[in-house]
Write an enzyme that holds these catalytic residues in place. Structure first.
Site, short mmCIF file in Angstrom:
data_model
loop_
_atom_site.label_atom_id
_atom_site.label_comp_id
_atom_site.label_asym_id
_atom_site.label_seq_id
_atom_site.Cartn_x
_atom_site.Cartn_y
_atom_site.Cartn_z
N ASN A 163 -19.32 -27.80 -45.02
CA ASN A 163 -20.36 -27.61 -44.00
C ASN A 163 -19.71 -27.60 -42.61
O ASN A 163 -18.53 -27.91 -42.47
CB ASN A 163 -21.38 -28.75 -44.11
CG ASN A 163 -22.75 -28.38 -43.54
OD1 ASN A 163 -22.91 -27.38 -42.83
ND2 ASN A 163 -23.74 -29.20 -43.82
N PHE A 164 -20.50 -27.26 -41.61
CA PHE A 164 -20.10 -27.32 -40.19
C PHE A 164 -18.89 -26.46 -39.88
O PHE A 164 -18.08 -26.81 -39.02
CB PHE A 164 -19.88 -28.78 -39.75
CG PHE A 164 -21.08 -29.66 -40.01
CD1 PHE A 164 -22.27 -29.42 -39.35
CD2 PHE A 164 -21.03 -30.70 -40.94
CE1 PHE A 164 -23.39 -30.21 -39.58
CE2 PHE A 164 -22.15 -31.49 -41.19
CZ PHE A 164 -23.33 -31.25 -40.51
N LEU A 165 -18.77 -25.32 -40.57
CA LEU A 165 -17.74 -24.35 -40.20
C LEU A 165 -18.13 -23.74 -38.86
O LEU A 165 -19.21 -23.16 -38.72
CB LEU A 165 -17.63 -23.26 -41.28
CG LEU A 165 -16.81 -22.02 -40.91
CD1 LEU A 165 -15.36 -22.37 -40.59
CD2 LEU A 165 -16.87 -21.01 -42.05
N THR A 199 -23.63 -23.50 -48.32
CA THR A 199 -24.72 -22.56 -48.04
C THR A 199 -24.34 -21.76 -46.80
O THR A 199 -23.56 -22.23 -45.96
CB THR A 199 -26.06 -23.27 -47.75
OG1 THR A 199 -25.88 -24.18 -46.66
CG2 THR A 199 -26.58 -24.03 -48.95
N LEU A 415 -27.23 -30.26 -45.90
CA LEU A 415 -27.70 -30.53 -44.54
C LEU A 415 -27.34 -29.41 -43.57
O LEU A 415 -26.33 -28.77 -43.72
CB LEU A 415 -27.09 -31.85 -44.05
CG LEU A 415 -27.40 -33.04 -44.94
CD1 LEU A 415 -26.57 -34.24 -44.53
CD2 LEU A 415 -28.90 -33.38 -44.87
S1 MYA Z 1 -22.29 -22.10 -42.90
C1 MYA Z 1 -22.33 -22.16 -41.14
C2 MYA Z 1 -21.33 -21.23 -40.54
N1 MYA Z 1 -21.23 -21.39 -39.10
C3 MYA Z 1 -21.88 -20.63 -38.20
O1 MYA Z 1 -22.57 -19.72 -38.52
C4 MYA Z 1 -21.66 -21.01 -36.73
C5 MYA Z 1 -21.55 -19.82 -35.83
N2 MYA Z 1 -20.50 -18.91 -36.29
C6 MYA Z 1 -19.17 -19.20 -36.24
O2 MYA Z 1 -18.73 -20.24 -35.80
C7 MYA Z 1 -18.23 -18.13 -36.79
O3 MYA Z 1 -18.90 -16.88 -36.79
C8 MYA Z 1 -17.73 -18.44 -38.22
C9 MYA Z 1 -16.90 -17.25 -38.75
C10 MYA Z 1 -16.83 -19.68 -38.18
C11 MYA Z 1 -18.87 -18.66 -39.20
N3 MYA Z 1 -19.07 -18.85 -44.69
O4 MYA Z 1 -12.72 -15.85 -38.39
P1 MYA Z 1 -13.42 -14.60 -38.75
C12 MYA Z 1 -16.08 -14.85 -43.47
C13 MYA Z 1 -18.01 -18.34 -45.33
O5 MYA Z 1 -12.86 -13.36 -38.17
P2 MYA Z 1 -15.70 -15.51 -37.22
C14 MYA Z 1 -21.12 -23.31 -43.32
O6 MYA Z 1 -20.73 -24.10 -42.53
C15 MYA Z 1 -16.38 -13.38 -43.33
O7 MYA Z 1 -17.15 -12.93 -44.42
N4 MYA Z 1 -17.31 -17.28 -44.90
O8 MYA Z 1 -14.98 -14.67 -38.41
C16 MYA Z 1 -20.58 -23.29 -44.76
C17 MYA Z 1 -14.98 -12.80 -43.28
O9 MYA Z 1 -14.40 -12.78 -44.59
P3 MYA Z 1 -14.40 -11.40 -45.43
C18 MYA Z 1 -17.71 -16.73 -43.74
O10 MYA Z 1 -17.04 -14.91 -37.03
C19 MYA Z 1 -19.17 -22.72 -44.74
C20 MYA Z 1 -14.22 -13.86 -42.47
O11 MYA Z 1 -14.98 -15.09 -42.62
C21 MYA Z 1 -18.79 -17.21 -43.02
O12 MYA Z 1 -14.82 -15.65 -36.05
C22 MYA Z 1 -18.60 -22.47 -46.12
C23 MYA Z 1 -14.17 -13.50 -41.01
O13 MYA Z 1 -13.44 -14.50 -40.36
C24 MYA Z 1 -19.49 -18.31 -43.54
N5 MYA Z 1 -20.56 -18.83 -42.93
O14 MYA Z 1 -15.88 -16.98 -37.86
C25 MYA Z 1 -17.20 -21.95 -46.07
N6 MYA Z 1 -18.93 -16.46 -41.92
O15 MYA Z 1 -13.56 -10.44 -44.68
C26 MYA Z 1 -16.64 -21.59 -47.43
C27 MYA Z 1 -17.98 -15.53 -41.96
O16 MYA Z 1 -13.86 -11.72 -46.79
C28 MYA Z 1 -16.21 -22.80 -48.21
N7 MYA Z 1 -17.23 -15.68 -43.06
O17 MYA Z 1 -15.84 -10.95 -45.49
C29 MYA Z 1 -15.56 -22.40 -49.53
C30 MYA Z 1 -15.13 -23.61 -50.38
C31 MYA Z 1 -13.87 -24.26 -49.82
C32 MYA Z 1 -13.47 -25.54 -50.55
C33 MYA Z 1 -12.98 -25.28 -52.01
C34 MYA Z 1 -12.52 -26.60 -52.70
C35 MYA Z 1 -12.15 -26.42 -54.03
#
Ligand code: MYA
Length: 415
Positions: A163-165, A199, A415
């Site tokens: 969360n909180f990405l 999510t 959350l």
């Molecule tokens: S969801 C809440 C996400 N946060 C926000 O929406 C806040 C406002 N937005 C931002 O801060 C940025 O736009 C974020 C993207 C940081 C979201 N989940 O760096 P980029 C992919 C997963 O150039 P930016 C939450 O917190 C996108 O499809 N991936 O982009 C749950 C593309 O990849 P691809 C996402 O806009 C997070 C790539 O990132 C998301 O500067 C779960 C682009 O990167 C997203 N919400 O930064 C995370 N948004 O080319 C996954 C964009 O392939 C966890 N992208 O399409 C996975 C499990 C990990 C643990 C595993 C353990 C085993």
């Protein structure tokens, strides 16, 4: 690219976005295509077995050093027990976290909420990951994991909830998010955990289900004034206010706030209830104490204690997540309650949730939000919730579910 700050749905934009979402299965995902997640090309392939997509690797094969960041930045583990760090995280999110599609509202998680959400039983400090500018030490990005046991059908799986990405607005679209996701994955692997749940408001490969937010106005005048909702057709303000009026206090006899002594009974009630869903958390008493014991301005829980038998028969809860109102002269904050876990065994769920609305109104919330998960559909329309413009997609990392679930098969609220 976000988890929605949903508001009432009334626009053409929603239709356009739904259409774009429906087309996005054909979009390329340079990062996500390399990850062990359900891929769009595999949708409907019934030869694929449910369960882990990749087996765990020996811990000695997990990369011991962090991934490389662009050179002006460095990793920082965030100590959420430190008030100073908590303040920095709060400020980053307050200014850069999730907004609605029209940029009218932005989630404003409180410091108390963040400290609670990130420090459940058995949490790992190393999973609270910041990125700082090397020179100024300013916090510019964040991602977190917390440990959870999540049951998928009859398998309880140790997972991380991610969360909180958040990436600072000035650093967007530079592919920082994939590095952060890989780094949190590495740190989760180091704890010998190989699955995750998360999510997002964006469509990625591949949702296990897609849920919708619903909103119940508690303070319709303010909601209309700030553009969260619109006056319905053939409605006046005074008719609208009357429509959403609620009694002054809960109506169910024995309805009271949950206390520490209720933890065992609530745990039993909740475990039994959640066992019917395909995906749900596996809560023990420690989890229930952490996640559901009332905590001022963070989480509220109520239950029904039978006046005759003193048995705990019903339970409802909601968490507090305000949103900043961007650019309104009169109001700066929207006070929102989010439905959390609810269990009705004796009181009708409709009546229980109506009591939840009444206490939320007493506590001065402007709106009560709920997803269409669990049995929520059964009360949304009757209790005058309206559909939101926000969709929330649920995902599992390194765990395949054969067919998409219905929201009502999901017993998990993140959350
Ligand atoms: S969801 C809440 C996400 N946060 C926000 O929406 C806040 C406002 N937005 C931002 O801060 C940025 O736009 C974020 C993207 C940081 C979201 N989940 O760096 P980029 C992919 C997963 O150039 P930016 C939450 O917190 C996108 O499809 N991936 O982009 C749950 C593309 O990849 P691809 C996402 O806009 C997070 C790539 O990132 C998301 O500067 C779960 C682009 O990167 C997203 N919400 O930064 C995370 N948004 O080319 C996954 C964009 O392939 C966890 N992208 O399409 C996975 C499990 C990990 C643990 C595993 C353990 C085993």
């Amino acid at each position: 690219d976000r988890k929605p700050v949903s508001k009432e749905d009334s626009s053409l934009e929603t239709i356009v976005r739904r259409f774009q979402d429906s087309m996005s299965v054909s979009k390329r995902h340079a990062f996500w295509e390399t990850q062990p997640v359900g891929q769009f090309k595999d949708v409907g392939d019934s030869s694929l077995r449910e369960g882990p997509i990749e087996p765990p690797t020996p811990l000695s094969e997990v990369k011991p050093e962090p991934y490389n960041l662009p050179s002006p930045y460095e990793w920082a583990t965030c100590d959420m027990e430190s008030e100073e760090t908590c303040n920095e995280v709060y400020t980053l999110l307050m200014n850069n976290y999730v907004e609605d599609d029209e940029n009218m509202f932005r989630f404003n998680y409180s410091k108390e909420f963040l400290s609670w959400a990130l420090r459940p039983p058995g949490y790992f400090k190393s999973w609270h990951i910041g990125v700082r500018a090397k020179v100024s030490k300013k916090l510019v990005a964040f991602i977190t994991g917390i440990p959870a046991r999540i049951r998928v059908r009859d398998e309880v799986v140790k997972m991380a909830e991610i969360n909180f990405l958040c990436v600072h607005k000035k650093l967007r679209s530079k592919r920082l998010a994939p590095v952060m996701i890989k780094e949190v994955t590495r740190r989760v692997h180091l704890e010998n955990i190989w699955q995750a749940a998360y999510t997002a408001g964006v469509v990625l490969p591949t949702p296990i289900t897609t849920c919708q937010y619903w909103h119940r106005s508690l303070n319709p005048k303010k909601l209309i004034d700030v553009g969260f909702s619109r006056l319905g057709a053939r409605m006046t303000m005074s008719r609208t206010v009357k429509l959403y009026k609620l009694p002054d206090s809960p109506v169910t006899p024995g309805f009271r706030k949950m206390e520490l002594r209720d933890v065992p009974a609530v745990t039993r009630l909740l475990r039994n209830y959640l066992s019917q869903f395909v995906v749900a958390p596996d809560f023990d008493e420690d989890d229930v104490q952490h996640w559901l014991l009332p905590f001022e301005s963070v989480v509220d829980s109520y239950l029904v204690e039978s006046p005759e038998t003193h048995e705990i028969t019903d339970f409802c809860s909601f968490y507090t997540l305000p949103s900043s109102i961007l650019g309104n002269q009169t109001y700066s904050t929207l006070k929102a309650a989010y439905s959390y876990y609810n269990v009705a065994t004796k009181t009708p769920l409709l009546q229980l949730m109506n009591d939840a609305l009444i206490v939320a109104k007493q506590k001065d919330f402007d709106v009560f939000n709920a997803l269409d998960v669990m049995e929520n559909e059964s009360f949304l329309k009757e209790l005058k919730f309206g559909p939101g413009d926000g969709q929330l997609h649920y995902y599992l990392y390194n765990y395949r579910i054969r067919n998409e679930l219905k929201p009502s098969e999901l017993g998990l609220v993140l959350l």
